[in-house]
Design a protein around this motif. Structure first.
Motif, mmCIF file in Angstrom:
data_model
loop_
_atom_site.group_PDB
_atom_site.id
_atom_site.type_symbol
_atom_site.label_atom_id
_atom_site.label_comp_id
_atom_site.label_asym_id
_atom_site.label_seq_id
_atom_site.Cartn_x
_atom_site.Cartn_y
_atom_site.Cartn_z
ATOM 1 N N TYR A 144 0.837 -1.217 0.000
ATOM 2 C CA TYR A 144 0.000 0.000 0.000
ATOM 3 C C TYR A 144 0.863 1.254 0.000
ATOM 4 C CZ TYR A 144 0.940 0.162 4.997
ATOM 5 O OH TYR A 144 1.563 0.216 6.213
ATOM 6 N N ARG A 145 2.128 1.086 0.436
ATOM 7 C CA ARG A 145 3.056 2.217 0.360
ATOM 8 C C ARG A 145 3.330 2.579 -1.096
ATOM 9 N NH1 ARG A 145 5.365 2.162 5.673
ATOM 10 N NH2 ARG A 145 5.454 0.004 6.320
ATOM 11 N N ASN A 170 -11.186 -3.483 -4.198
ATOM 12 C CA ASN A 170 -11.776 -4.431 -3.257
ATOM 13 C C ASN A 170 -10.793 -4.678 -2.116
ATOM 14 O OD1 ASN A 170 -13.363 -6.356 -2.071
ATOM 15 N ND2 ASN A 170 -12.920 -7.961 -3.570
ATOM 16 N N LEU A 171 -11.119 -4.138 -0.941
ATOM 17 C CA LEU A 171 -10.209 -4.273 0.196
ATOM 18 C C LEU A 171 -10.867 -5.074 1.309
ATOM 19 C CD1 LEU A 171 -8.890 -0.591 0.384
ATOM 20 C CD2 LEU A 171 -7.959 -2.512 -0.924
ATOM 21 N N CYS A 172 -10.061 -5.905 1.922
ATOM 22 C CA CYS A 172 -10.563 -6.712 3.021
ATOM 23 C C CYS A 172 -9.503 -6.661 4.122
ATOM 24 C CB CYS A 172 -10.767 -8.138 2.509
ATOM 25 S SG CYS A 172 -11.671 -9.134 3.657
ATOM 26 N N GLY A 173 -9.865 -6.086 5.249
ATOM 27 C CA GLY A 173 -8.870 -5.886 6.298
ATOM 28 C C GLY A 173 -8.881 -6.982 7.342
ATOM 29 N N ARG A 223 -4.934 -2.787 7.954
ATOM 30 C CA ARG A 223 -6.124 -1.943 8.131
ATOM 31 C C ARG A 223 -6.562 -1.353 6.790
ATOM 32 N NH1 ARG A 223 -7.251 -0.398 13.297
ATOM 33 N NH2 ARG A 223 -8.528 1.235 12.358
ATOM 34 N N THR A 224 -7.865 -1.415 6.534
ATOM 35 C CA THR A 224 -8.378 -0.885 5.264
ATOM 36 C C THR A 224 -8.254 0.640 5.206
ATOM 37 O OG1 THR A 224 -10.618 -0.840 6.172
ATOM 38 C CG2 THR A 224 -10.019 -2.758 4.857
ATOM 39 N N ASP A 225 -8.334 1.328 6.380
ATOM 40 C CA ASP A 225 -8.234 2.798 6.321
ATOM 41 C C ASP A 225 -6.825 3.237 5.934
ATOM 42 O OD1 ASP A 225 -7.441 1.787 8.780
ATOM 43 O OD2 ASP A 225 -8.104 3.517 9.935
ATOM 44 N N VAL A 226 -5.823 2.463 6.364
ATOM 45 C CA VAL A 226 -4.446 2.789 5.971
ATOM 46 C C VAL A 226 -4.262 2.553 4.469
ATOM 47 C CG1 VAL A 226 -2.006 2.251 6.350
ATOM 48 C CG2 VAL A 226 -3.602 2.259 8.280
ATOM 49 N N MET A 227 -4.841 1.450 4.011
ATOM 50 C CA MET A 227 -4.752 1.170 2.563
ATOM 51 C C MET A 227 -5.432 2.279 1.770
ATOM 52 S SD MET A 227 -5.778 -2.830 2.292
ATOM 53 C CE MET A 227 -5.834 -3.789 3.780
ATOM 54 N N ILE A 228 -6.597 2.716 2.237
ATOM 55 C CA ILE A 228 -7.344 3.756 1.514
ATOM 56 C C ILE A 228 -6.581 5.085 1.513
ATOM 57 C CG2 ILE A 228 -9.352 5.281 1.855
ATOM 58 C CD1 ILE A 228 -9.929 2.917 0.002
ATOM 59 N N GLU A 229 -5.903 5.365 2.598
ATOM 60 C CA GLU A 229 -5.089 6.596 2.611
ATOM 61 C C GLU A 229 -4.071 6.565 1.472
ATOM 62 O OE1 GLU A 229 -3.376 6.929 6.493
ATOM 63 O OE2 GLU A 229 -5.239 7.718 7.384
ATOM 64 N N GLY A 230 -3.408 5.426 1.337
ATOM 65 C CA GLY A 230 -2.423 5.261 0.265
ATOM 66 C C GLY A 230 -3.089 5.418 -1.091
ATOM 67 N N ARG A 241 -14.206 -4.016 3.448
ATOM 68 C CA ARG A 241 -14.693 -4.780 4.600
ATOM 69 C C ARG A 241 -13.541 -5.061 5.563
ATOM 70 N NH1 ARG A 241 -20.084 -6.167 3.412
ATOM 71 N NH2 ARG A 241 -20.176 -6.430 5.664
ATOM 72 N N GLY A 242 -13.878 -5.207 6.825
ATOM 73 C CA GLY A 242 -12.879 -5.629 7.811
ATOM 74 C C GLY A 242 -12.271 -4.476 8.600
ATOM 75 N N THR A 243 -11.151 -4.756 9.237
ATOM 76 C CA THR A 243 -10.510 -3.800 10.138
ATOM 77 C C THR A 243 -10.360 -2.399 9.529
ATOM 78 O OG1 THR A 243 -9.206 -5.708 10.816
ATOM 79 C CG2 THR A 243 -8.577 -3.582 11.757
ATOM 80 N N GLY A 244 -10.851 -1.401 10.253
ATOM 81 C CA GLY A 244 -10.705 -0.021 9.794
ATOM 82 C C GLY A 244 -11.773 0.404 8.807
#
Ligand code: GDP
Ligand code: MN
Length: 361
Positions: free
Chosen positions: A272-273, A294-297, A301-308, A327-330
């Protein structure tokens, strides 16, 4: 993976099917030589993995070796055509159609047969479809009832279909199609054309298949150099998911709903970086007209992925529509970020997101 007629006919011949005598050539001189050796009227056909050559003018009949050379010259001048098959022109009284194909919705092989084969088969709609129970194979009694061919052809057709099915199984094929299956004036069967598609996941265990060199595309190379694993596919739905497993499931879902994915992209772990780079690669494919995220945490964490992802999106400012499933964490914060920054609501389920992405493409 699709294999051309030359390869498919090789397998048929090994099993004792009759195929027109002939060989593959890559130049007009070789075509001339091949036609001379056949000593009679020939057919010169472009070897492409896709069908419909007859209608595209890629199947030429030649009365003499010189004509064959001329036909070869014309065909090789067309872009994307590198090899041809020169084979004897066989006298045909009737054209049949026979195939075994994997039916995803019935989850079994289907035997397809028609007494009206040839290049118009798709529009004629005259194909009988018979599901096969993979545990039992083809039951000859049942086949007899299905085909209702009570004339001289029956024994040959029966053997042909049973053997075709065995070959389909042995090769882990998704399709083995013979169209047309010619009937000669003396009542002999001969496979005039053959098409073979082998399950991509099974290619590795079939050493008998020719090795097809797949050259790396510009984007695949860029991904490799950036430490990302990216594979370009033929469709238009760009796919970004976290982790290889979820990505594979997402590709299956896209196909399940009638769409065609444009890529495999592994963006798991700390990839995600590299979100901006990953997004740039996926959107760098000119066939991409819609994007599915499509993210599954779990630990990640999905919120960290989305930030990226959002950083990448703002940098690249793409114009394609994008559909999210998160879906999932964050999840709560991730969904909020998408809504705030992009003004779109992530879908409630992966299925909805997939369908919407296909619709917008
Ligand atoms: P496709 O259009 O890509 O499926 O190419 P085919 O190999 O099926 O060739 C197109 C058509 O050419 C066939 O449907 C046949 O009608 C015809 N054809 C091909 N080979 C022969 C042959 O040896 N003899 C005869 N009579 N027709 C042939
Ligand atoms: Mn054909």
């Amino acid at each position: 993976m699709r294999f051309d007629e030359q390869t498919a006919k090789g397998f048929l011949a090994e099993c004792g099917f009759r195929v027109p005598r002939g060989r593959a050539v890559t130049s007009e001189e070789e075509a001339l030589e091949a036609a001379r050796a056949l000593d009679g009227p020939v057919v010169v056909k472009a070897l492409t993995a896709h069908g419909g050559r007859g209608k595209a003018g890629l199947v030429r009949f030649a009365a003499s070796a010189d004509d064959a050379r001329e036909a070869a010259r014309a065909l090789l001048a067309r872009s994307g055509i590198e090899s041809l098959r020169v084979e004897e022109r066989v006298d045909i009284a009737q054209e049949l159609y026979a195939a075994v194909v994997t039916d995803r919705s019935l989850k079994c092989p289907l035997l397809l047969f028609s007494t009206e084969g040839g290049i118009e088969i798709e529009s004629s709609g005259q194909i009988a479809r018979h599901p096969i129970d993979i545990r039992r194979g083809i039951d000859p009694e049942q086949l007899r009832r299905w085909l209702r061919l009570d004339h001289a052809l029956f024994n040959d057709v029966e053997w042909f279909l049973m053997t075709l099915y065995d070959l389909y199984r042995k090769l882990d094929a998704e399709l083995f199609e013979i169209n047309p299956l010619g009937v000669t004036p003396t009542g002999e069967l001969i496979a005039l054309d053959a098409k073979l598609i082998v399950d991509d996941a099974a290619i590795g265990r079939h050493l008998e298949l020719p090795e097809i060199e797949r050259t790396e595309t510009v984007l695949e190379r860029r991904a490799r150099e950036a430490g990302l694993y990216y594979l370009e596919l033929e469709g238009n739905v760009g796919v970004l998911a976290n982790g290889a497993g979820l990505t594979m499931a997402t590709l299956d879902a896209v196909r399940h709903y009638g769409g065609q994915p444009a890529n495999f992209m592994e963006i798991g772990g700390d990839a995600y970086r590299k979100a901006t780079e990953a997004l740039g690669i996926v959107l760098g494919n000119p066939r991409v007209t819609t994007l599915l995220v499509n993210l599954c945490g779990a630990y990640a964490r999905t919120d960290v992925m989305i930030e990226g992802f959002l950083t990448g999106w703002k940098t690249l400012r793409p114009s394609v529509p994008v559909c999210f499933s998160i879906r999932g964490t964050g999840e709560t914060r991730a969904r909020q970020l998408v809504a705030d920054e992009l003004g779109v609501e992530p879908f409630e389920s992966m299925d909805e997101a997939v369908q919407a992405a296909i619709r917008h493409g």
